[in-house]
Design a protein around this motif. Structure first.
Motif, PDB file in Angstrom:
ATOM      1  N   VAL A 104       0.746  -1.057  -0.605  1.00 36.55           N
ATOM      2  CA  VAL A 104       0.183   0.115  -0.118  1.00 36.55           C
ATOM      3  C   VAL A 104       1.125   1.427   0.034  1.00 36.55           C
ATOM      4  CG1 VAL A 104      -1.368   1.621   1.091  1.00 36.55           C
ATOM      5  CG2 VAL A 104      -2.227  -0.540   1.352  1.00 36.55           C
ATOM      6  N   ARG A 106       0.817   5.463  -0.022  1.00 39.28           N
ATOM      7  CA  ARG A 106      -0.422   6.253   0.356  1.00 39.28           C
ATOM      8  C   ARG A 106       0.571   7.367   0.069  1.00 39.28           C
ATOM      9  NH1 ARG A 106       0.489   7.699   5.108  1.00 39.28           N
ATOM     10  NH2 ARG A 106       1.727   6.511   5.642  1.00 39.28           N
ATOM     11  N   TYR A 107      -0.047   8.262  -1.018  1.00 36.81           N
ATOM     12  CA  TYR A 107       0.415   9.910  -1.036  1.00 36.81           C
ATOM     13  C   TYR A 107      -1.144  10.611  -1.140  1.00 36.81           C
ATOM     14  CZ  TYR A 107      -1.565   8.460  -5.781  1.00 36.81           C
ATOM     15  OH  TYR A 107      -2.435   8.385  -7.385  1.00 36.81           O
ATOM     16  N   ARG A 108      -0.813  11.963  -1.704  1.00 39.01           N
ATOM     17  CA  ARG A 108      -1.560  13.470  -1.133  1.00 39.01           C
ATOM     18  C   ARG A 108      -2.077  13.770  -2.564  1.00 39.01           C
ATOM     19  NH1 ARG A 108      -4.877  15.308   2.093  1.00 39.01           N
ATOM     20  NH2 ARG A 108      -3.684  13.519   3.887  1.00 39.01           N
ATOM     21  N   ALA A 113      -6.501  12.553  -0.296  1.00 45.37           N
ATOM     22  CA  ALA A 113      -5.681  10.882  -0.098  1.00 45.37           C
ATOM     23  C   ALA A 113      -5.667  10.738  -0.676  1.00 45.37           C
ATOM     24  CB  ALA A 113      -6.286  11.323   1.555  1.00 45.37           C
ATOM     25  N   ARG A 115      -4.792   6.112  -1.409  1.00 41.35           N
ATOM     26  CA  ARG A 115      -4.131   5.111  -0.967  1.00 41.35           C
ATOM     27  C   ARG A 115      -4.074   3.822  -2.583  1.00 41.35           C
ATOM     28  NH1 ARG A 115      -6.563  -0.115   1.493  1.00 41.35           N
ATOM     29  NH2 ARG A 115      -5.368  -0.647   2.465  1.00 41.35           N
ATOM     30  N   HIS A 117      -3.245   0.276  -3.708  1.00 39.64           N
ATOM     31  CA  HIS A 117      -2.861  -1.209  -3.027  1.00 39.64           C
ATOM     32  C   HIS A 117      -2.770  -2.070  -4.386  1.00 39.64           C
ATOM     33  CE1 HIS A 117      -4.636  -4.642   0.056  1.00 39.64           C
ATOM     34  NE2 HIS A 117      -3.363  -4.994  -0.540  1.00 39.64           N
TER      35      HIS A 117
END
Length: 137
Positions: A104, A106-108, A113, A115, A117
């Motif tokens: 996973v 995660r970034y913005r 936001a 995610r 996966h």
């Protein structure tokens, strides 16, 4: 500037036995900055280094580690993307020269936001691991 970055924590979040974050130079940097002499030893290390390459917007490394059967002609990076972290969920050998890594990331992007996966597939050819493709969840 490059030397300063090498002293920073590695973007992939890998830790040593004392649960301290590894420096970029001691983790993914040894593969990214020395691709010809020091390829990633396994699919998980390659996946982690590819994440770090995305964070650093290193298209050359990403292209070099993408299997030629799936490699895009070019890569574009969105300046509004801020990478927040990586969590490796599972690493599995699936054949003599094949492996999968579930993760996973995660970034913005533009304040939103995201995610990612994915279960990524990797193959090893001539002693080097390559990203082939992935299945997103």
């Amino acid at each position: 500037m490059k030397e300063e970055f090498n002293k920073l924590d590695c973007p992939c979040g890998c830790k040593n036995a004392k649960a301290k974050l590894l420096a970029y130079a001691d983790c993914c940097g040894r593969y990214i900055d020395h691709w010809e002499a020091a390829p990633a030893p396994d699919a998980e290390s390659l996946m982690r280094s590819r994440y770090s390459a995305f964070v650093r917007e290193n298209a050359a490394y990403l292209q070099a580690t993408w299997h030629e059967s799936q490699r895009p002609a070019d890569l574009d990076f969105d300046a509004a993307t801020k990478w927040l972290g990586l969590d490796v969920k599972h690493f599995k050998i699936t054949g003599e020269d094949k492996a999968e890594v579930e993760f996973v990331a995660r970034y913005r992007i533009s304040g939103r936001a995201v995610r990612l996966h994915e279960r990524s597939r990797f193959v090893q050819e001539a002693g080097r691991w390559y990203y082939v493709d992935g299945e997103q969840f």
